[in-house]
Design an enzyme around this catalytic site. Sequence first.
Site, PDB file in Angstrom:
ATOM      1  N   HIS A 171       0.761  -0.959  -0.024  1.00 41.03           N
ATOM      2  CA  HIS A 171      -0.133  -0.087  -0.203  1.00 41.03           C
ATOM      3  C   HIS A 171       0.676   1.195   0.095  1.00 41.03           C
ATOM      4  CE1 HIS A 171      -3.791   2.256   0.510  1.00 41.03           C
ATOM      5  NE2 HIS A 171      -3.634   2.614   1.786  1.00 41.03           N
ATOM      6  N   TYR A 270     -27.337  28.040  20.959  1.00 37.22           N
ATOM      7  CA  TYR A 270     -26.607  27.545  22.167  1.00 37.22           C
ATOM      8  C   TYR A 270     -25.664  28.739  22.382  1.00 37.22           C
ATOM      9  CZ  TYR A 270     -29.094  23.229  22.832  1.00 37.22           C
ATOM     10  OH  TYR A 270     -30.163  22.502  23.116  1.00 37.22           O
ATOM     11  N   ASP A 318     -29.521  18.260  16.340  1.00 40.79           N
ATOM     12  CA  ASP A 318     -30.183  17.854  15.480  1.00 40.79           C
ATOM     13  C   ASP A 318     -30.786  18.898  14.601  1.00 40.79           C
ATOM     14  OD1 ASP A 318     -30.253  15.385  17.161  1.00 40.79           O
ATOM     15  OD2 ASP A 318     -31.383  16.939  18.717  1.00 40.79           O
TER      16      ASP A 318
HETATM   17  C1  LIG Z   1      -8.680   2.009   2.133  1.00 46.61           C
HETATM   18  C2  LIG Z   1      -7.606   1.262   1.450  1.00 46.61           C
HETATM   19  C3  LIG Z   1      -7.618   1.408  -0.112  1.00 46.61           C
HETATM   20  C4  LIG Z   1      -8.352   2.345  -0.957  1.00 46.61           C
HETATM   21  O1  LIG Z   1      -7.846   3.513  -0.917  1.00 46.61           O
HETATM   22  P1  LIG Z   1      -8.747   4.792  -1.883  1.00 46.61           P
HETATM   23  O2  LIG Z   1      -7.519   5.781  -1.495  1.00 46.61           O
HETATM   24  O3  LIG Z   1     -10.036   5.002  -1.204  1.00 46.61           O
HETATM   25  O4  LIG Z   1      -8.583   4.540  -3.205  1.00 46.61           O
HETATM   26  C5  LIG Z   1      -6.559   0.511  -0.893  1.00 46.61           C
HETATM   27  N1  LIG Z   1      -5.911  -0.276  -0.122  1.00 46.61           N
HETATM   28  C6  LIG Z   1      -5.791  -0.209   1.384  1.00 46.61           C
HETATM   29  C7  LIG Z   1      -5.111  -1.228   1.955  1.00 46.61           C
HETATM   30  C8  LIG Z   1      -6.715   0.448   2.232  1.00 46.61           C
HETATM   31  O5  LIG Z   1      -6.854   0.406   3.326  1.00 46.61           O
END
Ligand SMILES: *Cc1c(COP(=O)(O)O)cnc(C)c1O
Length: 375
Positions: A171, A270, A318
Site C-alpha cells: 500500500h 446555544y 439535530d
Molecule cells: C482504504 C484502502 C484502499 C483504498 O484507498 P482509496 O484511496 O480510497 O482508493 C486501498 N488499499 C488499502 C490497503 C486500503 O486500506
Amino acid sequence: MVVTYHRPTRAIIHRKALRENIKNEIKRLPKGVELFAVVKADGYGHGAIAAAQMALSVGAAGFCVATLDEAIELREAGITEPILVLSVVFPSYLSLVVDYDLSITVATKEWLVEAQEVLNVLEETTAPIKIHIKADTGMGRIGFVTPEEVKEAADMIEASSNMVWEGLFTHFATADEKDATYWHKQADRFNEVIAALDHLPRYVHSSNSATALWHDKEMPGNMIRYGVGMYGLNPSGHELPESYPLKPAMELVSELIQVKELAAGEGVGYGKTYDTPEKEWIGTIPIGYADGWLRKMQGFSLLVEGEFCEIVGRVCMDQLMIRLPREFKVGTKVTLIGRSKGQEITMQDVADHLGTIHYEVCCMLSERVPRIYQE
Ligand SMILES: *Cc1c(COP(=O)(O)O)cnc(C)c1O
C-alpha cells in the site's frame, strides 16, 4: 442508531455517477488488470451493499473491506465474488473466514503460526483459507518488511494444507502527492519483493485510487483496489488534477423547516454566539452534529435556490440555523453538499472548512441520515 426517514434530511446517492467512475477507471486499466471495489466503512458512507452491487454491474471483479464483519455483510447480501479483508483478522475468527469464503491479509509470521494451530483443530475445514501477504514497503502500518520475510511467509502458506496463497500486496503512502519520490521508493521495494519470489500468486496488487489515477503506467500488479475514486472524489484533494472527470456520487440535502424574521439584536443558538445585527430572516434545518454535520461547520454556507446562506449560531445536535437573504417558504430545499441552480458545494469544500480530507467527511455522516439511491 435508527435511520430517520420521516424528516427531509437525506444523502442522495447517484448510481449513474458511481457506475461511470468505475467504468471510466476500468477503461484505462492496462490489459489483464482487474478492479476490486473498496467498500469498507459502509462504502465510505455511501452504503456498502448498494455500492458493491453498482460496482459489480459495471465490471468490478471483487471487493475489499476493512473488517471481517464488513465482509460478512457483503456475503449475506448475496455477493459471490472474491472479498479481501484488508486489515488483520484474529486467528480465533478463522472459522468465519472459512464459512464465508473470504480472503484475508497476513502481516506477521506469528499470525501464520497461530492460524495454523487454529486450523489444525477446526472441524471439517472444507476449503483452505485464501491468504494475501502484505508487504510493508514504507507505509509503516501492517506487513512484512523484507523480501526474505515475505518469501518465508509464502513458503509457510504453501506448506500448509489448509491455506492457499492467493495474493501479494502493498500500500502506497504518498500516491496522491505531486512529489513522486517516495512513491517510487515504495514501488522499487515492492518490485524487489516480487523479484525475490520464484513464483507469484493469482493476485499481485499495489494500487489504491491515487496510484491507479496517477501512476497507471508504472503500477506493479494485476489488480487495483479502487476506493475513493469510485465515489467521485479526487484522492489528492486539490493537489493533482483528475485523470478523467470524477463524478461525485453523494449529495446531502434537507429543507427549511421554519423560517422567521428576527428583530435586530436577537440571539441565535446555544451560547448566543450570534446576534442579529439588524432585522434578519433565519431558517432552521433539521440536521446537526448527531448526523455528522459537526459544530465546526458554523460559519460555512449552504445553498438555498442557488444562493449561499451562512450557518449562524452553533450547530445543535439535530438542527442548525442559517441566515437567509430574504423570506423563503418552509419546505424549500437546502443543499449541504451538491448542486443548486448552477452553484455547488463539494465534499472537499466541507473538508476544507473542517481542516480535514473528504474521506473523513463522507465516513462521518451518521447512520441517522437515510441513503436514498437515484439514477
Ligand atoms: C482504504 C484502502 C484502499 C483504498 O484507498 P482509496 O484511496 O480510497 O482508493 C486501498 N488499499 C488499502 C490497503 C486500503 O486500506
